[in-house]
Design an enzyme around this catalytic site. Structure first.
Site, PDB file in Angstrom:
ATOM      1  N   TYR A 129     -53.579 -47.036  29.302  1.00  0.00           N
ATOM      2  CA  TYR A 129     -54.481 -46.295  28.595  1.00  0.00           C
ATOM      3  C   TYR A 129     -55.144 -45.214  29.228  1.00  0.00           C
ATOM      4  O   TYR A 129     -55.852 -45.504  30.468  1.00  0.00           O
ATOM      5  CB  TYR A 129     -55.671 -47.269  28.057  1.00  0.00           C
TER       6      TYR A 129
ATOM      7  N   ASP B 103     -59.174 -33.498  26.979  1.00  0.00           N
ATOM      8  CA  ASP B 103     -60.522 -33.979  27.425  1.00  0.00           C
ATOM      9  C   ASP B 103     -60.509 -34.134  28.928  1.00  0.00           C
ATOM     10  O   ASP B 103     -59.609 -34.771  29.519  1.00  0.00           O
ATOM     11  CB  ASP B 103     -60.543 -35.404  26.748  1.00  0.00           C
TER      12      ASP B 103
ATOM     13  N   ASP C  88     -65.458 -35.076  22.957  1.00  0.00           N
ATOM     14  CA  ASP C  88     -65.203 -34.734  24.409  1.00  0.00           C
ATOM     15  C   ASP C  88     -63.953 -34.020  24.547  1.00  0.00           C
ATOM     16  O   ASP C  88     -63.630 -33.941  25.760  1.00  0.00           O
ATOM     17  CB  ASP C  88     -65.384 -36.006  25.112  1.00  0.00           C
TER      18      ASP C  88
ATOM     19  N   HIS D 202     -68.224 -40.505  26.649  1.00  0.00           N
ATOM     20  CA  HIS D 202     -67.132 -39.599  25.979  1.00  0.00           C
ATOM     21  C   HIS D 202     -67.728 -38.839  24.766  1.00  0.00           C
ATOM     22  O   HIS D 202     -67.020 -38.946  23.623  1.00  0.00           O
ATOM     23  CB  HIS D 202     -66.276 -40.946  25.498  1.00  0.00           C
TER      24      HIS D 202
ATOM     25  N   LYS E 180     -57.653 -41.882  23.527  1.00  0.00           N
ATOM     26  CA  LYS E 180     -56.844 -41.632  22.182  1.00  0.00           C
ATOM     27  C   LYS E 180     -56.384 -40.227  22.328  1.00  0.00           C
ATOM     28  O   LYS E 180     -57.031 -39.225  23.003  1.00  0.00           O
ATOM     29  CB  LYS E 180     -57.743 -42.016  21.133  1.00  0.00           C
TER      30      LYS E 180
ATOM     31  N   SER F 117     -52.055 -18.050  -1.443  1.00  0.00           N
ATOM     32  CA  SER F 117     -51.126 -17.278  -1.807  1.00  0.00           C
ATOM     33  C   SER F 117     -49.635 -18.063  -1.748  1.00  0.00           C
ATOM     34  O   SER F 117     -48.771 -17.733  -0.999  1.00  0.00           O
ATOM     35  CB  SER F 117     -50.882 -15.856  -1.202  1.00  0.00           C
TER      36      SER F 117
END
Ligand code: F6R
Ligand code: MG
Ligand code: MG
Length: 361
Positions: free
Chosen positions: A225, A12, A50, A19, A228, A239
């Site tokens: 922070y 991001d 984002d 966001h 995320k 297969s």
């Protein structure tokens, strides 16, 4: 021909608006940058929310410094555009000032695998926004270990032996291999706690790579922070591996994942087309896209935007119903995550402010 490597790197580097999505100019810049590289066999640039996803094929193997640098430089170029447009959080996932050998630990998320391309090689690239790598635990379990999801485990002799799950302990930085079906109950003890234990890869019993995910916990890496660590996942299909429909099936019943608003809420993971990968309500709900490709000597034939299919309308309805219910809980758990899990935790500040008002009970 030798082995082919599929590398998916995401970051991001600026949201549009807030966001919610990626501006078209950033995607165009990423395409221009990748098109210039002589190292890539092929590439596809997409986004979920984002996050920009660079899907690349090449013959440099995993952990190639050149490929990682290409992705890094691409995100740097996109950041320049994001700054010019004053997009939100320009350059936020580029945690280092300069590239140093490997993109791991520098902010972007990465999943990559190297293998001999089979006669026909269908793969699915999953990418999610507003959630964390552990979000793949439940779907990977269903795809590779649950016969109620994957009937091939019962009736395809090539799958009947089961698979191997490599699980990472994100806190202690350790890993362990579980064999299924033998270790099923042990496996679930751990991967049922997706905030800490996360399925990194799945292998056949013969040791062939079948699936691999990105595992970085950006918030822990940065020590604060910064978003995320929205994850990506590559799954090889058919297969002796889950059929395409068996790999997609777990997303028909949206499960609760951590993330959503301020990385601090539990909400349903809603399967959507790329066109609908634009979180809005309460910055969500969390989204997942699934792009299918056939490899042809490393060329990415596709994508097939699987969750654009009407068959996933019902899943979206369920997700929206769950979203409504979870939202009704407002700031209460379990909509809000446990204190330790919250990325924006004001608890220390509030505790400090109120420390004199706390008296012995
Ligand atoms: C969650 C996410 C958003 C932001 C929220 C607040 O992963 O990206 O929900 O956390 O929009 O963002 P800031 O703090 O940048 O205003
Ligand atoms: Mg963001
Ligand atoms: Mg994101």
């Amino acid at each position: 021909m030798g082995k082919i490597t599929v590398t998916v790197i995401k970051a991001d580097v600026g949201g549009f608006v807030g966001h919610s999505s990626v501006h078209e100019e950033l995607l165009a810049t990423a395409r221009e940058q990748l098109a210039k590289s002589p190292l890539l066999v092929d590439f596809h640039v997409t986004h979920v929310g984002d996050d920009i996803n660079l899907i690349m094929t090449h013959r440099q193997g995993v952990d190639s410094e050149e490929i990682h640098k290409l992705a890094w430089d691409t995100f740097v170029a996109c950041t320049e555009v994001a700054k010019k447009l004053k997009l939100y959080g320009a350059g936020q996932d580029l945690l280092a000032d300069a590239f140093s050998g490997n993109v791991k630990g520098l902010g972007p998320g990465i999943a990559e695998m190297e293998f001999f391309e089979r006669i026909s090689e269908p793969i699915i690239v999953f990418a999610a926004d507003k959630t964390e790598p552990g979000a793949w635990n439940l779907p990977l379990y269903k795809m590779f270990a649950d016969p109620f999801n994957t009937i091939g485990l019962i009736i395809d002799p090539k799958m009947h032996e089961g698979f191997k799950f490599e699980v990472l302990d994100l806190l202690e930085n350790k890993k362990i291999i579980f064999n299924t079906p033998e270790d099923l109950y042990d496996l679930l003890v751990f991967i049922g706690a997706p905030g800490r234990y996360c399925v990194k890869s799945v292998y056949t019993k013969a040791g062939e790579i079948a699936a691999t995910s990105s595992t970085q916990r950006l918030n822990l890496m940065a020590g604060r922070y910064i978003g995320k660590d929205d994850p990506v996942l590559i799954v090889r299909c058919q297969s002796g591996l889950p059929a395409v429909g068996e790999a997609l099936e777990p997303f028909a019943r949206p499960h609760l994942v951590s993330g959503w608003m301020r990385g601090s809420h539990s909400g349903p993971l809603m399967p959507v087309s790329v066109a609908d990968a634009t979180p809005s309500r309460f910055d969500g709900p969390p989204r997942v896209i699934a792009l299918g490709f056939q490899l042809a000597d490393g060329k990415l034939i596709g994508p097939q935007d699987f969750f654009a299919d009407k068959a996933y309308d019902k899943a979206r309805e369920i997700a929206l119903t769950i979203a409504d219910y979870m939202r009704s809980l407002g700031p209460f758990e379990p909509h809000r995550l446990h204190l330790e899990e919250m990325e924006y935790t004001t608890l220390p500040l509030v505790l400090e402010k109120l420390k004199d008002r706390f008296v012995k009970a």
